[in-house]
Structure formats: C-alpha cells, structure tokens
Enzyme design. Structure first.
Site, PDB file in Angstrom:
ATOM      1  N   HIS A 101       0.874  -1.177   0.000  1.00  9.01           N
ATOM      2  CA  HIS A 101       0.000   0.000   0.000  1.00  9.01           C
ATOM      3  C   HIS A 101       0.914   1.230   0.000  1.00  9.01           C
ATOM      4  CE1 HIS A 101      -2.356  -2.980   2.363  1.00  9.01           C
ATOM      5  NE2 HIS A 101      -3.438  -2.410   1.878  1.00  9.01           N
ATOM      6  N   ASP A 104       2.298   2.028   3.322  1.00  6.80           N
ATOM      7  CA  ASP A 104       3.260   1.074   3.916  1.00  6.80           C
ATOM      8  C   ASP A 104       4.678   1.528   3.646  1.00  6.80           C
ATOM      9  OD1 ASP A 104       1.055  -0.631   4.270  1.00  6.80           O
ATOM     10  OD2 ASP A 104       1.540  -1.832   2.489  1.00  6.80           O
ATOM     11  N   GLU A 232     -10.771  -6.857  -4.455  1.00  3.86           N
ATOM     12  CA  GLU A 232     -10.557  -7.925  -3.474  1.00  3.86           C
ATOM     13  C   GLU A 232     -11.791  -8.039  -2.583  1.00  3.86           C
ATOM     14  OE1 GLU A 232      -6.757  -7.834  -1.435  1.00  3.86           O
ATOM     15  OE2 GLU A 232      -7.680  -8.727   0.342  1.00  3.86           O
ATOM     16  N   HIS A 271     -11.064 -14.104   3.744  1.00  2.00           N
ATOM     17  CA  HIS A 271     -12.254 -13.323   3.380  1.00  2.00           C
ATOM     18  C   HIS A 271     -13.372 -14.256   2.912  1.00  2.00           C
ATOM     19  CE1 HIS A 271      -9.586  -9.550   2.453  1.00  2.00           C
ATOM     20  NE2 HIS A 271      -9.399 -10.041   3.660  1.00  2.00           N
ATOM     21  N   ASP A 307     -10.656 -11.775  10.713  1.00  2.00           N
ATOM     22  CA  ASP A 307      -9.628 -11.951   9.693  1.00  2.00           C
ATOM     23  C   ASP A 307      -8.274 -12.129  10.381  1.00  2.00           C
ATOM     24  OD1 ASP A 307      -8.708 -11.988   7.084  1.00  2.00           O
ATOM     25  OD2 ASP A 307      -8.740  -9.811   6.829  1.00  2.00           O
TER      26      ASP A 307
HETATM   27  C1  XLS Z   1      -7.516  -6.731   4.376  1.00  2.00           C
HETATM   28  C2  XLS Z   1      -7.059  -6.927   3.009  1.00  2.00           C
HETATM   29  C3  XLS Z   1      -5.909  -6.037   2.580  1.00  2.00           C
HETATM   30  C4  XLS Z   1      -5.769  -6.037   1.092  1.00  2.00           C
HETATM   31  C5  XLS Z   1      -4.990  -4.906   0.539  1.00  2.00           C
HETATM   32  O1  XLS Z   1      -8.273  -7.492   4.932  1.00  2.00           O
HETATM   33  O2  XLS Z   1      -6.737  -8.269   2.841  1.00  2.00           O
HETATM   34  O3  XLS Z   1      -4.729  -6.424   3.209  1.00  2.00           O
HETATM   35  O4  XLS Z   1      -5.211  -7.223   0.624  1.00  2.00           O
HETATM   36  O5  XLS Z   1      -5.536  -3.674   0.859  1.00  2.00           O
HETATM   37 NI    NI Z   2      -5.792  -9.115   1.193  1.00  2.26          NI
HETATM   38 NI    NI Z   3      -7.556  -9.665   4.612  1.00  5.99          NI
END
Ligand code: XLS
Ligand code: NI
Ligand code: NI
Length: 437
Positions: A101, A104, A232, A271, A307
C-alpha cells in the site's frame, strides 16, 4: 547492515527428508510440474504491510515486535531502512514478487502534497532496489482505510471532499505502481460499506464506488498503465457490511456498473470464510465467470470469527486452490501473495522465515497433488459422466434454449420417473485422499 542474520545467503531446497527449519522441503523453484517450473506456477509475493510493518499489536494489546529497521527517528530514513530489510528478505527467501500500500512504504505527510513527495522518494528508492535484485511488483494499492478522514468510507463517503481525496490518493498510488512496473493494481474497500443502515444511502454509495473505478480505468489509459486491476472481496471488518462482499456480489456489481472488462478478482482465503464460503467456492465462481485474477494466500482460524490472516499450512486448502488455478491454465498477471502475519508471540525475525517457508512448501505440495489428480483423470471423468445427459439430445436442446414447458411435459410422459444415481461423495473424498495421505 543485515536485518536477517539467521539466513546467511539464501533459503535452500533440501527435500522432504530435511529437518532444517530454515530450508524448503517441497518448494524446489526450478522443478518442472506439468510443463512449468514451480516458480512460474506459484508466483509468490510478500505483503509489505504484514511482514515489515506488522508489530504484533491487537485490539487488546500493544506491539510485541521490535524490528531493527523500525528504529530511526527520521520517518524517511525509517522507511528506507524498512525497504532495505524488505529486499534483503525477498532475496534471501527467493521470492520474485512483492505487494504494497502507498502508506506502507512511505509515511503520510502533514499535507497531501507532502504525502505525495514522500511516496515519490520511496518509489524511486524501491525502483533502484528492484533493479539491483530483480524482484518485481505483483501489485500496488492505496491505503484508504487507516486515516481518520476515511472513517465513513473513501469512495463511498457521504462527503464528496473525501471522495476527491481518495481518488487523488489512488492516482498517485497508480503512478507509483506504474513506475515500478507493477503487474497489477488492487482495490480493497476496507471501509466501502456501512456500520448501520440508519445513516446510509446504500445504492448511492455503490454508485460512488463505481464512479471511482471508472475514473481509475480512464486514468490507466491516460498514463498507459497496462497492469491488471483487481477487486478484493471481503464481507465485513472493519465495516459491518462491505459492498464487495464475495465473488458473486462483485460479479453483480461489475455487471451492473459496466466494469466487467476492466477488473478481475483478487481472492483471499480468510475473506472467503468470513463470507461463509470455502475458498474453493470463491475460486470456482470467479474462474467460471472468467474473472479469477490473483490470490491473497492466507487462512483463518475455525474458532475465531475475524480476519486472523494466518499463514496457510493446510495441504487440502492449497490443493483446492491449485486445482482451480490449473483448471484456469495458471496465473497470467496474478500470483500467490502471502497476505498473512505471524502471531503476536512470534517476535523473532526468524519466525518470518518459518512462516513463509511453511506457506511456500504447502503450496508446492498442493501444486504437485493437484497436477497428479488432473493427470489421473478419474475425478474429472466422474463429473463429466455425471452431467453426460446435458451433452446431447434433450439436455443439450434445453441449454440451447430450444425447449419449452410443453416439450418438458412431453419428455416426462415418454420417459416416466427419472433414474437416480449415487453422487459418490465419500468415494470422491477417498479418491482425493489417495493423493494427499
Ligand atoms: C484486508 C485486506 C488487505 C488487502 C490490501 O483485509 O486483505 O490487506 O489485501 O488492501
Ligand atoms: Ni488481502
Ligand atoms: Ni484480509
């Protein structure tokens, strides 16, 4: 300075008999499986946020991990030290890709312009590191969820000023990804959902999210970025409900807002399970719709409902993932990104190696098992035989749209009660075990 002294040069493949915790038992990068090397099939990537920015903190406790690269009092120096550590780790582990990101790799500044300046400094630094090491960028993304300005969402915020901020941040994150030769760019909508419907215009927020994606598609053309865009899916956390909740919800969203040609999915195991699905289900739904792009390789915990982003070590899971990937013909732009973090008590840098080595070995084994199941052919033959009636005659005509209710009734009157057959679930589970036991 070496940040990872426990590995002097490179993690080696020592084979299944090895008892060395810092060696691969299954992942042999250049070994050919089904016509491609393991390296080409698996395309492993390291996620910058967990591996180098993770601190071990959780909602109940302070950070537990002291990292030597996180020590400087100058934020830019600290970011550069972190990047040195990252590329040392990529090289020692022998992975070809990384993911990040914007926030990061570079600290947020006092103003938007300062933040962009910081990002540019670290993007240039990363470009140099990539040249030196040959490590490539799988995908980049923007963090549109940590800063308080995004408390009510980014693209889906009730305030258009926040939308503008988010879009501008994406613009710069795309620029950084483009400069680094990224093979993709990911949209994960951490706060693109709602906490309560009492204060939310749901359909409008979905339309706002689509508007941001259309702008990104336009900008991509404008700058000549040819990488793949991904969404995602995730159903919840941090929001109560995220609009891109699972593969099928994303498919509906992409079709509704005319985005099918522009985005594929980056699927993450934890997820999928949060959404009440298996990863196998999510992969199958995406693959069969032609939008399976990339994978965030991790796993949850059966007994924890959030998560947890653990490293994947379950060979059944990796076998299922690899079966879907092989059925798709393998990755093109995507890869297996370890969006996973070591546990709060795993405080040594050595633990980062154990975690990634374990994940890589589990996927290498999954690949070999999946290839063997495909070559064996019995599983596919069973499924094909099961649906054989749809390949000709009446069944085929139904699928072609050439049969009516009246034709169906006529069919019943001529054929009588349909024959029933065993689904053979247990036999098929045993068949899979022939390869995994
Ligand atoms: C969070 C997500 C994140 C994405 C990127 O749950 O997995 O890490 O992969 O923003
Ligand atoms: Ni992710
Ligand atoms: Ni995640």
């Amino acid at each position: 300075m070496a940040y990872f002294p426990e590995v002097s040069s490179k993690v080696a493949y020592e084979g299944p008999g090895s008892r060395n915790p810092l060696a691969f038992k299954r992942y042999d990068a250049d070994k050919v499986v089904g016509g491609k090397t393991m390296r080409e099939h698996l395309r492993f990537a390291i996620s910058y946020w967990h591996t180098f920015k993770g601190t071990g903190s959780d909602p109940f406790g302070l950070p537990t991990m002291d990292r030597a690269w996180d020590a400087s009092s100058d934020p830019i120096q600290r970011a550069k030290d972190t990047m040195d550590a990252a590329f040392e780790f990529f090289t020692k582990l022998g992975v070809d890709f990384w993911c990040f990101h914007d926030r990061d790799i570079a600290p947020e500044g006092a103003t938007f312009a300062d933040s962009c300046k910081n990002l540019q400094i670290l993007t240039d630094y990363a470009e140099q590191k990539q040249k030196e090491t040959g490590v490539k960028l799988l995908w980049g993304t923007a963090n549109l969820f940590s800063h308080p300005r995004y408390q009510a969402g980014a693209a889906t915020n009730p305030n258009p000023d926040v939308f503008a901020y988010a879009a501008s941040q994406v613009k710069h994150a795309m620029d950084a990804t483009f400069q680094l030769g990224g093979q993709g760019y990911t949209f994960w909508g951490g706060r693109e959902g709602y906490d309560t419907l009492w204060n939310t215009k749901m359909q409008q927020e979905r339309a706002q999210f689509a508007a941001l994606l259309h702008m990104a598609v336009d900008y991509k053309k404008q700058i000549g970025f040819t990488g793949q865009f991904y969404i995602e899916p995730k159903p919840m956390e941090p929001t109560k409900h995220q609009y891109d909740s699972d593969t099928e919800a994303c498919l509906n969203f992409l079709r509704e807002f005319d985005l099918m040609d522009h985005l594929k999915l980056n699927l993450e195991t934890n997820h999928a399970t949060l959404a009440g699905h298996s990863m196998q289900h999510e992969m199958r739904a995406a693959r069969e719709a032609g939008i399976l792009g990339s994978v965030d390789a991790n796993t949850g915990d059966e007994l924890l409902g959030w998560d947890t982003d653990q490293f994947p070590t379950n060979v059944y899971l990796t076998t299922q993932i690899m079966l879907e990937l092989l059925a798709m013909g393998g990755f093109t732009t995507g890869g297996l990104n370890f969006d996973a973090k070591v546990r709060r008590q795993s405080i040594d840098t050595e633990d980062l190696f154990h975690a990634h080595i374990g994940g890589m070995d589990a996927f290498a084994r999954g690949l070999e098992i999946a290839q063997a199941i495909i070559e064996d052919g019995r599983l596919q033959k069973f499924v094909d035989d099961r649906y054989e009636g749809w390949t000709h005659g009446f069944g085929q005509k139904v699928l072609d749209g050439r049969r009516t209710f009246a034709d169906c009734e006529d069919h019943v009157l001529r054929h009588g009660e349909p024959a029933r057959k065993s689904g053979r679930q247990e036999a098929l589970e045993n068949l899979i075990n022939e390869f995994t036991l």
